[in-house]
Motif scaffolding. Sequence first.
Motif, mmCIF file in Angstrom:
data_model
loop_
_atom_site.group_PDB
_atom_site.id
_atom_site.type_symbol
_atom_site.label_atom_id
_atom_site.label_comp_id
_atom_site.label_asym_id
_atom_site.label_seq_id
_atom_site.Cartn_x
_atom_site.Cartn_y
_atom_site.Cartn_z
ATOM 1 N N GLN A 141 33.232 -42.410 -6.923
ATOM 2 C CA GLN A 141 32.983 -41.419 -7.972
ATOM 3 C C GLN A 141 31.780 -40.556 -7.611
ATOM 4 O O GLN A 141 31.800 -39.334 -7.797
ATOM 5 C CB GLN A 141 32.776 -42.106 -9.324
ATOM 6 C CG GLN A 141 32.682 -41.141 -10.486
ATOM 7 C CD GLN A 141 33.984 -40.441 -10.790
ATOM 8 O OE1 GLN A 141 35.057 -40.987 -10.570
ATOM 9 N NE2 GLN A 141 33.893 -39.233 -11.305
ATOM 10 N N GLN A 142 30.727 -41.165 -7.090
ATOM 11 C CA GLN A 142 29.543 -40.404 -6.678
ATOM 12 C C GLN A 142 29.882 -39.453 -5.540
ATOM 13 O O GLN A 142 29.416 -38.309 -5.523
ATOM 14 C CB GLN A 142 28.401 -41.340 -6.262
ATOM 15 C CG GLN A 142 27.113 -40.610 -5.918
ATOM 16 C CD GLN A 142 26.534 -39.853 -7.103
ATOM 17 O OE1 GLN A 142 26.341 -40.428 -8.174
ATOM 18 N NE2 GLN A 142 26.255 -38.567 -6.934
ATOM 19 N N ARG A 163 30.074 -30.681 -12.793
ATOM 20 C CA ARG A 163 30.302 -31.583 -13.919
ATOM 21 C C ARG A 163 31.441 -31.130 -14.829
ATOM 22 O O ARG A 163 31.938 -31.893 -15.630
ATOM 23 C CB ARG A 163 29.010 -31.741 -14.729
ATOM 24 C CG ARG A 163 28.046 -32.700 -14.072
ATOM 25 C CD ARG A 163 28.434 -34.145 -14.299
ATOM 26 N NE ARG A 163 28.312 -34.458 -15.728
ATOM 27 C CZ ARG A 163 29.340 -34.641 -16.558
ATOM 28 N NH1 ARG A 163 30.554 -34.610 -16.134
ATOM 29 N NH2 ARG A 163 29.130 -34.889 -17.825
ATOM 30 N N GLN A 186 32.890 -36.406 -13.543
ATOM 31 C CA GLN A 186 31.871 -37.163 -14.272
ATOM 32 C C GLN A 186 30.942 -37.876 -13.296
ATOM 33 O O GLN A 186 31.298 -38.121 -12.142
ATOM 34 C CB GLN A 186 32.549 -38.227 -15.156
ATOM 35 C CG GLN A 186 33.255 -37.687 -16.347
ATOM 36 C CD GLN A 186 32.310 -37.350 -17.494
ATOM 37 O OE1 GLN A 186 31.084 -37.347 -17.361
ATOM 38 N NE2 GLN A 186 32.886 -37.048 -18.628
ATOM 39 N N THR A 187 29.785 -38.249 -13.773
ATOM 40 C CA THR A 187 28.893 -39.109 -13.004
ATOM 41 C C THR A 187 29.506 -40.523 -12.999
ATOM 42 O O THR A 187 30.301 -40.853 -13.885
ATOM 43 C CB THR A 187 27.497 -39.169 -13.647
ATOM 44 O OG1 THR A 187 27.616 -39.773 -14.940
ATOM 45 C CG2 THR A 187 26.864 -37.787 -13.743
ATOM 46 N N GLU A 219 28.225 -43.194 -13.930
ATOM 47 C CA GLU A 219 27.834 -43.880 -15.162
ATOM 48 C C GLU A 219 28.700 -43.486 -16.360
ATOM 49 O O GLU A 219 28.851 -44.267 -17.301
ATOM 50 C CB GLU A 219 26.362 -43.591 -15.494
ATOM 51 C CG GLU A 219 25.379 -44.067 -14.455
ATOM 52 C CD GLU A 219 25.285 -43.141 -13.223
ATOM 53 O OE1 GLU A 219 24.848 -43.645 -12.172
ATOM 54 O OE2 GLU A 219 25.647 -41.957 -13.314
ATOM 55 N N ARG A 220 29.291 -42.307 -16.333
ATOM 56 C CA ARG A 220 30.082 -41.823 -17.473
ATOM 57 C C ARG A 220 31.580 -41.769 -17.190
ATOM 58 O O ARG A 220 32.368 -41.497 -18.087
ATOM 59 C CB ARG A 220 29.596 -40.433 -17.885
ATOM 60 C CG ARG A 220 28.168 -40.467 -18.434
ATOM 61 C CD ARG A 220 27.776 -39.209 -19.139
ATOM 62 N NE ARG A 220 28.691 -38.955 -20.260
ATOM 63 C CZ ARG A 220 28.921 -37.757 -20.761
ATOM 64 N NH1 ARG A 220 28.333 -36.708 -20.262
ATOM 65 N NH2 ARG A 220 29.757 -37.600 -21.772
ATOM 66 N N SER A 221 31.973 -42.017 -15.977
ATOM 67 C CA SER A 221 33.383 -41.880 -15.611
ATOM 68 C C SER A 221 34.240 -42.989 -16.195
ATOM 69 O O SER A 221 33.974 -44.179 -16.001
ATOM 70 C CB SER A 221 33.535 -41.890 -14.087
ATOM 71 O OG SER A 221 34.912 -41.930 -13.744
ATOM 72 N N ARG A 222 35.282 -42.614 -16.884
ATOM 73 C CA ARG A 222 36.242 -43.585 -17.408
ATOM 74 C C ARG A 222 37.099 -44.141 -16.272
ATOM 75 O O ARG A 222 37.661 -45.218 -16.397
ATOM 76 C CB ARG A 222 37.107 -42.945 -18.490
ATOM 77 C CG ARG A 222 36.309 -42.253 -19.596
ATOM 78 C CD ARG A 222 35.975 -43.036 -20.790
ATOM 79 N NE ARG A 222 37.173 -43.532 -21.440
ATOM 80 C CZ ARG A 222 37.145 -44.525 -22.305
ATOM 81 N NH1 ARG A 222 36.007 -45.101 -22.613
ATOM 82 N NH2 ARG A 222 38.247 -44.959 -22.872
ATOM 83 N N TYR A 237 40.900 -33.545 -21.378
ATOM 84 C CA TYR A 237 40.195 -32.309 -21.048
ATOM 85 C C TYR A 237 41.170 -31.150 -20.930
ATOM 86 O O TYR A 237 42.195 -31.255 -20.249
ATOM 87 C CB TYR A 237 39.438 -32.466 -19.717
ATOM 88 C CG TYR A 237 38.506 -33.655 -19.696
ATOM 89 C CD1 TYR A 237 37.436 -33.731 -20.576
ATOM 90 C CD2 TYR A 237 38.702 -34.698 -18.808
ATOM 91 C CE1 TYR A 237 36.578 -34.833 -20.567
ATOM 92 C CE2 TYR A 237 37.857 -35.790 -18.786
ATOM 93 C CZ TYR A 237 36.798 -35.848 -19.667
ATOM 94 O OH TYR A 237 35.960 -36.932 -19.651
ATOM 95 N N GLU A 261 44.050 -40.779 -20.920
ATOM 96 C CA GLU A 261 43.393 -42.005 -21.339
ATOM 97 C C GLU A 261 44.116 -42.551 -22.561
ATOM 98 O O GLU A 261 44.808 -41.815 -23.267
ATOM 99 C CB GLU A 261 41.925 -41.723 -21.701
ATOM 100 C CG GLU A 261 41.108 -41.189 -20.555
ATOM 101 C CD GLU A 261 39.670 -40.834 -20.943
ATOM 102 O OE1 GLU A 261 39.211 -41.266 -22.033
ATOM 103 O OE2 GLU A 261 39.010 -40.132 -20.157
ATOM 104 N N ALA A 292 34.989 -31.869 -18.550
ATOM 105 C CA ALA A 292 34.326 -33.172 -18.419
ATOM 106 C C ALA A 292 32.827 -33.122 -18.691
ATOM 107 O O ALA A 292 32.210 -34.169 -18.858
ATOM 108 C CB ALA A 292 34.573 -33.731 -17.017
#
Length: 161
Positions: free
Chosen positions: A76-77, A94, A98-99, A101-104, A135, A143, A159
């Motif tokens: 993800q990063q 963004r 997502q980062t 930490e926030r990515s589903r 989105y 989701e 996002a």
Amino acid sequence: MRISAVLVSALGILAAAPMTPASADVQMLSPYDVADPAVGNLDPALLLAVQRAADAAAAQGITMTITSGWRSPEFQQQLLNDAIATYGSFAAARQYVQTPERSRHVLGQAVDMGGVGADQWLIANGVRFGLCQIYANELWHFELATDAAGNCPPLLPNAAV
């Protein structure tokens, strides 16, 4: 199997949105390819909903694939870093990525779907399986998000919100 985004765009899967780093090298996995971590590490309820939707779509001649499911935080990063390089800023990147930490996706709670007509089929029918487009700028991202009455939430513009 991996195919180039140019081919995917030619098939109309990504034509509705600009090319993003996440779409540059797209996987085409069956929702039953649970040996692949992108599918096997999905939240079990999401995986079951995607499999049921894929079966219903197949009965109508639509083949659904998972182009991106579960992602490691490191992957993800990397997608975010690639998007920053592509779009020129963190803020612009963004809108599409997502980062960690926030990515589903990192939580196994989001899936990107592919296949000719699959996104439109899911937008029209996904609510029956609890699957919602999240989105407005990502027709392929779904989701489990229905409320108690079985309704999807309003679309977020992108996002970054």
